[in-house]
Motif scaffolding. Structure first.
Motif, PDB file in Angstrom:
ATOM      1  N   ASP A  29       0.840  -1.181   0.000  1.00 48.82           N
ATOM      2  CA  ASP A  29       0.000   0.000   0.000  1.00 48.82           C
ATOM      3  C   ASP A  29       0.882   1.240   0.000  1.00 48.82           C
ATOM      4  O   ASP A  29       2.111   1.157   0.035  1.00 48.82           O
ATOM      5  CB  ASP A  29      -0.947  -0.012   1.202  1.00 48.82           C
ATOM      6  N   ARG A  30       0.244   2.413  -0.020  1.00 51.75           N
ATOM      7  CA  ARG A  30       1.028   3.653  -0.126  1.00 51.75           C
ATOM      8  C   ARG A  30       2.005   3.834   1.027  1.00 51.75           C
ATOM      9  O   ARG A  30       3.173   4.196   0.802  1.00 51.75           O
ATOM     10  CB  ARG A  30       0.096   4.860  -0.230  1.00 51.75           C
ATOM     11  N   PRO A  31       1.626   3.579   2.293  1.00 50.03           N
ATOM     12  CA  PRO A  31       2.611   3.735   3.375  1.00 50.03           C
ATOM     13  C   PRO A  31       3.833   2.829   3.204  1.00 50.03           C
ATOM     14  O   PRO A  31       4.967   3.262   3.441  1.00 50.03           O
ATOM     15  CB  PRO A  31       1.810   3.367   4.636  1.00 50.03           C
ATOM     16  N   PHE A  32       3.617   1.578   2.782  1.00 50.09           N
ATOM     17  CA  PHE A  32       4.759   0.674   2.638  1.00 50.09           C
ATOM     18  C   PHE A  32       5.602   1.061   1.427  1.00 50.09           C
ATOM     19  O   PHE A  32       6.839   1.002   1.486  1.00 50.09           O
ATOM     20  CB  PHE A  32       4.274  -0.767   2.508  1.00 50.09           C
ATOM     21  N   ARG A  33       4.967   1.471   0.337  1.00 52.77           N
ATOM     22  CA  ARG A  33       5.736   1.909  -0.834  1.00 52.77           C
ATOM     23  C   ARG A  33       6.620   3.100  -0.484  1.00 52.77           C
ATOM     24  O   ARG A  33       7.793   3.150  -0.857  1.00 52.77           O
ATOM     25  CB  ARG A  33       4.790   2.286  -1.987  1.00 52.77           C
ATOM     26  N   GLN A  34       6.055   4.061   0.239  1.00 55.49           N
ATOM     27  CA  GLN A  34       6.832   5.248   0.590  1.00 55.49           C
ATOM     28  C   GLN A  34       7.991   4.894   1.507  1.00 55.49           C
ATOM     29  O   GLN A  34       9.097   5.425   1.362  1.00 55.49           O
ATOM     30  CB  GLN A  34       5.911   6.292   1.227  1.00 55.49           C
ATOM     31  N   GLY A 271       2.455   4.651  12.278  1.00 58.14           N
ATOM     32  CA  GLY A 271       1.763   5.933  12.246  1.00 58.14           C
ATOM     33  C   GLY A 271       1.187   6.237  10.874  1.00 58.14           C
ATOM     34  O   GLY A 271       0.064   6.750  10.748  1.00 58.14           O
ATOM     35  N   ALA A 272       1.947   5.903   9.825  1.00 60.47           N
ATOM     36  CA  ALA A 272       1.455   6.123   8.459  1.00 60.47           C
ATOM     37  C   ALA A 272       0.261   5.236   8.157  1.00 60.47           C
ATOM     38  O   ALA A 272      -0.666   5.648   7.443  1.00 60.47           O
ATOM     39  CB  ALA A 272       2.585   5.869   7.463  1.00 60.47           C
ATOM     40  N   LEU A 273       0.257   4.019   8.683  1.00 58.61           N
ATOM     41  CA  LEU A 273      -0.892   3.125   8.491  1.00 58.61           C
ATOM     42  C   LEU A 273      -2.134   3.684   9.175  1.00 58.61           C
ATOM     43  O   LEU A 273      -3.232   3.679   8.611  1.00 58.61           O
ATOM     44  CB  LEU A 273      -0.568   1.727   9.033  1.00 58.61           C
ATOM     45  N   HIS A 274      -1.981   4.185  10.407  1.00 56.06           N
ATOM     46  CA  HIS A 274      -3.119   4.794  11.117  1.00 56.06           C
ATOM     47  C   HIS A 274      -3.668   5.983  10.317  1.00 56.06           C
ATOM     48  O   HIS A 274      -4.885   6.140  10.184  1.00 56.06           O
ATOM     49  CB  HIS A 274      -2.692   5.273  12.499  1.00 56.06           C
ATOM     50  N   GLU A 275      -2.766   6.802   9.814  1.00 58.53           N
ATOM     51  CA  GLU A 275      -3.193   7.996   9.083  1.00 58.53           C
ATOM     52  C   GLU A 275      -3.875   7.623   7.767  1.00 58.53           C
ATOM     53  O   GLU A 275      -4.891   8.226   7.385  1.00 58.53           O
ATOM     54  CB  GLU A 275      -1.985   8.894   8.810  1.00 58.53           C
ATOM     55  N   PHE A 276      -3.341   6.620   7.079  1.00 58.07           N
ATOM     56  CA  PHE A 276      -3.853   6.260   5.760  1.00 58.07           C
ATOM     57  C   PHE A 276      -5.198   5.553   5.849  1.00 58.07           C
ATOM     58  O   PHE A 276      -6.120   5.843   5.082  1.00 58.07           O
ATOM     59  CB  PHE A 276      -2.826   5.364   5.057  1.00 58.07           C
ATOM     60  N   TYR A 277      -5.323   4.631   6.775  1.00 59.44           N
ATOM     61  CA  TYR A 277      -6.522   3.798   6.858  1.00 59.44           C
ATOM     62  C   TYR A 277      -7.539   4.284   7.893  1.00 59.44           C
ATOM     63  O   TYR A 277      -8.683   3.812   7.899  1.00 59.44           O
ATOM     64  CB  TYR A 277      -6.136   2.359   7.207  1.00 59.44           C
ATOM     65  N   GLY A 278      -7.134   5.193   8.769  1.00 60.78           N
ATOM     66  CA  GLY A 278      -7.973   5.528   9.905  1.00 60.78           C
ATOM     67  C   GLY A 278      -7.602   4.638  11.083  1.00 60.78           C
ATOM     68  O   GLY A 278      -7.012   3.567  10.909  1.00 60.78           O
ATOM     69  N   ASP A 279      -7.981   5.058  12.290  1.00 52.60           N
ATOM     70  CA  ASP A 279      -7.523   4.349  13.481  1.00 52.60           C
ATOM     71  C   ASP A 279      -7.959   2.893  13.522  1.00 52.60           C
ATOM     72  O   ASP A 279      -7.154   1.995  13.790  1.00 52.60           O
ATOM     73  CB  ASP A 279      -8.017   5.068  14.742  1.00 52.60           C
ATOM     74  N   THR A 280      -9.220   2.613  13.239  1.00 48.44           N
ATOM     75  CA  THR A 280      -9.720   1.246  13.397  1.00 48.44           C
ATOM     76  C   THR A 280      -9.054   0.288  12.420  1.00 48.44           C
ATOM     77  O   THR A 280      -8.475  -0.740  12.816  1.00 48.44           O
ATOM     78  CB  THR A 280     -11.246   1.211  13.215  1.00 48.44           C
ATOM     79  N   MET A 281      -9.111   0.615  11.148  1.00 47.97           N
ATOM     80  CA  MET A 281      -8.520  -0.245  10.134  1.00 47.97           C
ATOM     81  C   MET A 281      -6.998  -0.215  10.213  1.00 47.97           C
ATOM     82  O   MET A 281      -6.317  -1.236  10.015  1.00 47.97           O
ATOM     83  CB  MET A 281      -8.996   0.191   8.746  1.00 47.97           C
ATOM     84  N   GLY A 282      -6.449   0.954  10.534  1.00 45.13           N
ATOM     85  CA  GLY A 282      -5.000   1.079  10.636  1.00 45.13           C
ATOM     86  C   GLY A 282      -4.425   0.216  11.744  1.00 45.13           C
ATOM     87  O   GLY A 282      -3.367  -0.406  11.576  1.00 45.13           O
ATOM     88  N   VAL A 283      -5.112   0.147  12.883  1.00 43.04           N
ATOM     89  CA  VAL A 283      -4.660  -0.707  13.986  1.00 43.04           C
ATOM     90  C   VAL A 283      -4.642  -2.166  13.557  1.00 43.04           C
ATOM     91  O   VAL A 283      -3.704  -2.914  13.857  1.00 43.04           O
ATOM     92  CB  VAL A 283      -5.568  -0.498  15.224  1.00 43.04           C
ATOM     93  N   ARG A 284      -5.678  -2.591  12.828  1.00 43.22           N
ATOM     94  CA  ARG A 284      -5.740  -3.990  12.379  1.00 43.22           C
ATOM     95  C   ARG A 284      -4.621  -4.302  11.395  1.00 43.22           C
ATOM     96  O   ARG A 284      -3.959  -5.334  11.493  1.00 43.22           O
ATOM     97  CB  ARG A 284      -7.100  -4.282  11.735  1.00 43.22           C
ATOM     98  N   ILE A 285      -4.407  -3.415  10.426  1.00 42.03           N
ATOM     99  CA  ILE A 285      -3.398  -3.681   9.400  1.00 42.03           C
ATOM    100  C   ILE A 285      -1.996  -3.615   9.979  1.00 42.03           C
ATOM    101  O   ILE A 285      -1.093  -4.345   9.547  1.00 42.03           O
ATOM    102  CB  ILE A 285      -3.589  -2.704   8.221  1.00 42.03           C
ATOM    103  N   ALA A 286      -1.801  -2.775  10.990  1.00 45.04           N
ATOM    104  CA  ALA A 286      -0.477  -2.689  11.618  1.00 45.04           C
ATOM    105  C   ALA A 286      -0.069  -4.021  12.233  1.00 45.04           C
ATOM    106  O   ALA A 286       1.131  -4.332  12.319  1.00 45.04           O
ATOM    107  CB  ALA A 286      -0.480  -1.593  12.689  1.00 45.04           C
ATOM    108  N   ARG A 287      -1.036  -4.832  12.644  1.00 44.12           N
ATOM    109  CA  ARG A 287      -0.710  -6.090  13.324  1.00 44.12           C
ATOM    110  C   ARG A 287       0.114  -7.018  12.439  1.00 44.12           C
ATOM    111  O   ARG A 287       1.080  -7.616  12.905  1.00 44.12           O
ATOM    112  CB  ARG A 287      -2.002  -6.773  13.779  1.00 44.12           C
ATOM    113  N   LYS A 288      -0.263  -7.159  11.169  1.00 47.17           N
ATOM    114  CA  LYS A 288       0.500  -8.086  10.321  1.00 47.17           C
ATOM    115  C   LYS A 288       1.894  -7.543  10.042  1.00 47.17           C
ATOM    116  O   LYS A 288       2.865  -8.312   9.996  1.00 47.17           O
ATOM    117  CB  LYS A 288      -0.244  -8.381   9.022  1.00 47.17           C
ATOM    118  N   HIS A 289       2.006  -6.225   9.865  1.00 39.52           N
ATOM    119  CA  HIS A 289       3.328  -5.659   9.591  1.00 39.52           C
ATOM    120  C   HIS A 289       4.241  -5.805  10.801  1.00 39.52           C
ATOM    121  O   HIS A 289       5.413  -6.187  10.659  1.00 39.52           O
ATOM    122  CB  HIS A 289       3.199  -4.193   9.184  1.00 39.52           C
ATOM    123  N   VAL A 290       3.733  -5.508  11.991  1.00 39.04           N
ATOM    124  CA  VAL A 290       4.559  -5.655  13.190  1.00 39.04           C
ATOM    125  C   VAL A 290       4.907  -7.124  13.406  1.00 39.04           C
ATOM    126  O   VAL A 290       6.021  -7.456  13.841  1.00 39.04           O
ATOM    127  CB  VAL A 290       3.851  -5.054  14.415  1.00 39.04           C
TER     128      VAL A 290
END
Length: 345
Positions: A29-34, A271-290
């Motif tokens: 996604d855009r945060p990971f590409r950047q 932080g970029a994931l939270h900003e891009f997806y919003g807090d709820t979705m960003g928190v979920r997506i951050a889990r796989k990356h972490v």
């Protein structure tokens, strides 16, 4: 070493180096590409977008098509099995700001192949030719192609597909050294990529199992390819791009990222994931990356990594995720975090 000389061009865009981030659905996604650009990727490709414009209104498609603020070239990958629809998708994406169109004929996912798209297309060379000609003819920007070596071991037709691609005006070709039935199992083979490179005049990019600087140099030398494409090797290790570039330039490994560097990158990425997806979705997506970062962190044993992933996955707010990351970067992280069981900042 001479691996940084005579960098290839795709259309009017010259690669800044020979290391490319592969398109990965649900990952690039855009945060990971950047982030990967910041850490040395010379070229990045977005997540694949369906060629059916009627589905572009969905949140998933809207996010996948978001390239706001990204430097040139913005590369959009399209997937589908109908030549006219793919051509229309290419035109519309070009109008929306895409600077390069990449056609997906490499995805092995069942849900993609069941729709006669992705690597399923490799079984129908006539359709491949129709698609390539239609898409190249539909836009005045460069079109590239990503493929596998074939559908199965008995049908290694990547060279014929590559020759069709060059004849149709495709301006660069990425080849994953597995056939579709392998998916991501076994080992990638590079003989097919070397054969293709020896017979084509357009840039050829080698993909598959590029997980270290040494492997990148070995594959580049063996195949004669113009660049390497890193996919799963970047998950949890976005530093791999600068590591490979350093190895290409100096022939030595650079030092691994310090705890401070890891902390800065993780905080920035999450932080970029939270900003891009919003807090709820960003928190979920951050889990796989972490989770991927933990799997790549040599401080922790596999059982510790598993326990820490479970701990992080239970966190439900951006604030607790940041607190956990900062605690995890402490020298005694494993002892302190695991002693807590569940995490409380």
């Amino acid at each position: 070493m001479t691996l940084m000389n005579t960098l290839p061009s795709i259309g009017r865009y010259r690669l800044s180096n020979r290391v490319i981030l592969a398109p990965m659905a649900g990952v690039t996604d855009r945060p990971f590409r950047q982030l990967c650009r910041q850490l040395g990727a010379g070229w990045v490709v977005g997540e694949m977008v369906t060629s059916d414009p009627s589905l572009w209104h969905t949140r998933k498609s809207q996010l996948r098509m978001d390239h706001q603020g990204e430097p040139a070239p913005r590369v959009v990958q399209i997937a589908g099995g109908d030549a006219d629809m793919l051509a229309q998708a290419a035109r519309l994406n070009a109008e929306l700001g895409a600077q390069i169109i990449d056609i997906n004929m490499g995805c092995p996912a069942k849900k993609v192949c069941n729709k006669a798209a992705g690597s399923a297309l490799l079984r129908d060379e006539a359709l491949v030719a129709d698609i390539l000609q239609a898409v190249v003819g539909a836009v005045d920007i460069p079109v590239t192609l990503k493929i596998r070596t074939g559908w199965c071991a008995a049908s290694n037709n990547a060279l014929r597909i590559a020759q069709l691609a060059e004849a149709a005006g495709i301006q660069a070709l990425a080849v994953h050294g597995r056939h579709r039935e392998q998916r991501y199992t076994g080992q990638a083979e590079y003989d097919t990529i070397a054969d293709i490179k020896s017979r084509l005049s357009i840039p050829v990019i080698a993909n598959g199992d590029i997980t270290s600087p040494e492997k990148a140099a070995e594959v580049l030398a063996y195949t004669g390819a113009d660049a390497v494409m890193v996919g799963r090797g970047a998950q949890g290790n976005p530093w791999i791009f600068q590591q490979i570039n350093h190895y290409f330039q100096h022939g030595t490994r650079m030092a691994p990222p310090s705890l401070a560097e890891r902390q800065q990158v993780l905080n920035g990425h999450v932080g970029a994931l939270h900003e891009f997806y919003g807090d709820t979705m960003g928190v979920r997506i951050a889990r796989k990356h972490v989770g991927w970062y933990l799997s790549d962190d040599p401080r922790f044993t596999p059982p510790q990594q598993h326990a820490l992933k479970q701990q992080f996955n239970a966190l439900a707010s951006p604030e607790t995720q940041f607190d956990w990351i900062n605690d995890a970067m402490a020298p005694d992280a494993a002892t302190r975090l695991l002693a807590k069981g569940s995490y409380a900042a």
